[in-house]
Motif scaffolding. Structure first.
Motif, short mmCIF file in Angstrom:
data_model
loop_
_atom_site.label_atom_id
_atom_site.label_comp_id
_atom_site.label_asym_id
_atom_site.label_seq_id
_atom_site.Cartn_x
_atom_site.Cartn_y
_atom_site.Cartn_z
N VAL A 1 0.95 -1.08 -0.07
CA VAL A 1 -0.23 0.14 0.10
C VAL A 1 0.77 1.20 0.04
CG1 VAL A 1 -1.91 1.24 1.52
CG2 VAL A 1 -1.83 -1.22 1.17
N LEU B 1 -1.00 6.78 4.02
CA LEU B 1 -2.02 5.71 4.12
C LEU B 1 -3.28 6.54 4.22
CD1 LEU B 1 -2.35 2.49 4.51
CD2 LEU B 1 -2.28 3.05 6.97
N LEU C 1 -7.03 5.01 3.57
CA LEU C 1 -7.87 3.94 3.01
C LEU C 1 -9.47 4.25 3.69
CD1 LEU C 1 -5.47 0.86 3.79
CD2 LEU C 1 -5.93 1.92 1.57
#
Length: 750
Positions: free
Chosen positions: A268, A272, A274
């Motif tokens: 990923v 970050l 998400l």
């Protein structure tokens, strides 16, 4: 230095012009006249959703607010919205903002968020029924001081020191605190030092503190404001290399504890961010009840970094395998911060996550906040010396024996502190109890986290709310070798805890923080590290801690940790609370405290009932889920609110009748079937009984004359701990709509 100061003052007024321009750009009523609205960012907002709500574009919001395309917005941020005529409400005179009602919202929650009274919103919008607002309805949020949050008491304008001086920024400080310390306006401090963003202070930065002895002359209007030079002794923060550009190794499990073999592994990109909503993170991963781990190596320059996590539900943040933030609980989308000092080089970042149900999201970013003036390698931490008061003891503004209405809540992070303090004002209460986990606030020795506490203390100051911090749970580095880290426990060295409490007292001396409670329910095994329960060990911890607190801030009140009512139990699990209290008194506890903490739990027994008569009352009400020992003809004092309080008073008064009892936690739980195991009494109680009994308890304590501030457990656990047994004590629903206890306490004459 004198010449340098004089030169700086020669530029003050020019810099004030620049500051004035900056202030003019802040959201205010003038925005409405310019065809602009303002929007306060709430949990779940994105630039895209805000733009869609107001009928504008992301680019237009970015440009109007001076943002960059990669800028993150944060909960509580105020954004200017272009094109007021196309927004969701007209925002006429007297409206400081507009709000579009979302699914699940109610008028109380909206009022608490915007810090205005519900009645003011009703009046401003001509609402006939406050319980009936519709999704998509456009509300004018009124301006002015009609809300129940009291404005700060007017004080004379700070005059500052008589002569100009300097201040070197230390770790954990912010501009507001520095300005408050020296008695100068924050805006003037910014102007003198050429600061346009108050959040960009660097550790080691030298600030000029203006004095009253230096004349200020008006600048010639045709002269442009010169750029304030950086002091020679302050180096510019180094460039950050590699931050946010490396990758995470992500693993997913179909359980909530990262156990077993991952069902999915992937890479990923960083940062970050998400958002799965109600969907699955990927092939083979469940939509609910999953966990994940994100781990990567990132390159940092020397400095202090603020890590920001937004999560729904639980998370744990590790840097180099050291736990810095633990929020492993079911919760709606929440924001957490951790300030971490890092040496130049590569550091491992690990974020653990789980989703219980419904919405799932996790994001992590960081930014450099200041430069570390230290070698590239991390320094060896040294014990923090006991703080020494810099001046004569300050007079106490709160007497320990004065009764007051208080409530416990989870108020850390801005999205919690704002509505909590609003609700306390709305109830007519004056005290907040916030539990502080030492392990979260000092994850490694000397690495103290102040951001969340600073924000809460400052907001409580403005709301005229007194604060009790109840401090618990030693961090892993302070525990004994082989300690059971699955439960809370005391430190190996009492002085480590005393040092932290002294720092806490020193930092918040003469602020909204008026009292510190030293530990919590130490007569219970899992609050004492699953070690043998020992009153002598606790009293020794209290003795050292009290001495440090009183040296750091003589006006700070010290409250003993409240035992938990346990009844007759296995001494390996718990010691009877009254017996434990008497042991502490015999060991000299009353010499080290201003008040004695108590937790007179209500169970399913009305507050007026005693340990001798509550069985007949329970039998008469038909309560069947919890018999409090009555079926075995074995009632116990600890099931009675009244008997617990009166027995505590008798034990304390026999030695020192001047020391009051502070109920730092009391209340009645309410549950609906099937309820929670081991909490059958909550099924016996109704919402109306919770309301009636809570009001009666406050009235009894006020009339007794030996009770200090009294804290109901709990205001907002149905909001922040929904789905756990703690929610049974909350007096507002998950959407902040008031339950009968909230309404009854608001109506209670104070």
């Amino acid at each position: 230095m004198a010449t340098s100061v004089a030169n700086r003052w020669g530029l003050v007024c020019l810099l004030l012009l620049v500051l004035g321009l900056a202030v003019a750009l802040l959201p205010s009523q003038s925005l409405l006249a310019q065809g602009q609205n303002q929007h306060v960012v709430r949990t779940g907002d994105t630039l895209y959703s805000i733009a869609a709500r107001y009928g504008t574009t992301v680019d237009a919001i970015v440009a109007l607010n001076g943002l960059s395309s990669g800028t993150y917005i944060y909960v509580g941020q105020v954004l200017r919205i272009p094109g007021g005529s196309t927004g969701p409400a007209s925002g006429g005179a007297g409206c400081s903002a507009t709000h579009v009602v979302q699914a699940g919202e109610n008028l109380l929650a909206i009022a608490l968020w915007y810090e205005v009274s519900m009645d003011a919103i009703v009046a401003a919008n001509g609402i006939a029924n406050a319980n009936q607002i519709g999704i998509g309805q456009e509300l004018c949020i009124p301006s002015g001081t009609s809300g129940v949050v009291q404005a700060p008491v007017p004080t004379p304008a700070p005059s500052g020191p008589s002569q100009a001086t300097t201040h070197t920024v230390a770790g954990g400080e912010n501009l507001y605190r520095i300005a408050l310390r020296y008695g100068v306006p924050t805006g003037l401090l910014m102007a003198v030092n050429g600061i346009t963003d108050p959040t960009t202070l660097s550790i080691g930065q030298v600030l000029v503190i203006p004095g009253t002895d230096t004349p200020v002359t008006q600048p010639a209007p045709v002269q442009p404001a010169p750029v304030q030079p950086v002091p020679a002794q302050v180096a510019q923060p180094p460039a950050v290399t590699g931050v946010g550009t490396n990758e995470y190794r992500a693993s997913y499990w179909n359980n909530t504890d990262l156990s077993g073999t991952p069902v999915l592994s992937q890479t990923v990109a960083a940062p970050l961010d998400l958002h799965w909503g109600s969907g699955s993170p990927g092939t083979g991963v469940a939509v609910d009840g999953f966990s994940a781990k994100f781990e990567g190596d990132f390159t940092f320059a020397d400095g202090t970094y603020r890590f920001t996590v937004v999560v729904d539900d639980g998370m744990r943040l590790y840097i180099d395998d050291v736990l810095f933030k633990d929020a492993w609980l079911d919760q709606a989308a929440s924001t957490y911060f951790a300030d971490v000092i890092l040496a130049q080089g590569t550091h491992r970042v690990r974020l653990e996550y789980y989703d219980r149900s419904q919405n799932a999201q996790i994001s992590l970013r960081w930014e450099q906040r200041g430069q570390v003036q230290a070698p590239a390698t991390a320094p060896v931490p040294t014990p923090v010396p006991t703080p020494v008061p810099a001046s004569a003891p300050a007079p106490r503004t709160v007497a320990p024996g004065d009764f007051a209405y208080g409530i416990q809540a989870h108020a850390l992070e801005v999205h919690n502190s704002r509505p909590v303090l609003r609700a306390i004002n709305d109830l007519g209460f004056t005290w907040l109890k916030q539990q502080v986990r030492w392990k979260d606030m000092e994850p490694s020795r000397g690495n103290r986290q102040w951001v969340e506490l600073d924000d809460l203390v400052d907001r409580a100051n403005r709301a005229n709310v007194h604060v009790l911090f109840s401090v618990v749970t030693a961090p892993a580095w302070a525990r004994e070798p082989g300690a059971d880290l699955s439960v809370a426990g005391p430190p190996l060295d009492d002085q480590d805890f005393a040092n932290y409490m002294g720092a806490l007292a020193s930092r918040y001396c003469n602020s909204s923080v008026k009292a510190l409670e030293v530990w919590n329910e130490q007569n219970l095994n899992y609050e004492w590290g699953n070690k043998p329960i020992n009153a002598a060990e606790y009293v020794q911890l209290l003795k050292e801690t009290s001495a440090t607190i009183r040296a750091a801030c003589p006006s700070m009140l010290v409250v003993s940790g409240a035992p938990t009512p346990t009844g007759v139990r296995d001494p390996a699990v718990a010691i009877d609370d009254l017996e434990y209290l008497k042991q502490m008194i015999q060991l000299g506890m009353l010499n080290y405290v201003d008040a004695v903490g108590a937790h007179p739990s209500g169970y399913n027994v009305p507050p007026h009932a005693t340990g001798q008569d509550y069985c007949s009352i329970i039998a008469g009400t038909g309560m069947t889920n919890f018999d409090a020992g009555c079926n075995n003809n074995n009632p116990h004092r600890s099931f009675s609110f009244r008997s617990t309080m009166e027995e505590y008073r008798a034990a304390v008064a026999a030695v020192n009748p001047n020391i009051p009892i502070w109920p730092t936690e009391f209340g009645w739980a309410v549950a609906t079937p099937p309820g929670y195991p081991h909490y059958g009494y909550a099924l016996d109680n109704s919402y109306q009984e919770q309301a009636d009994w809570t009001v009666q308890a406050y009235q009894m304590m006020k009339n007794w004359g030996w009770v200090g501030p009294s804290f109901l457990w709990n205001l907002n656990f149905r909001v922040v701990a929904h789905g756990t047994e703690r929610e049974q004590w909350g007096i507002v629903n998950t959407d902040w709509s008031p339950l009968p206890a909230y309404q009854a306490l608001k109506a209670l004459p104070k």
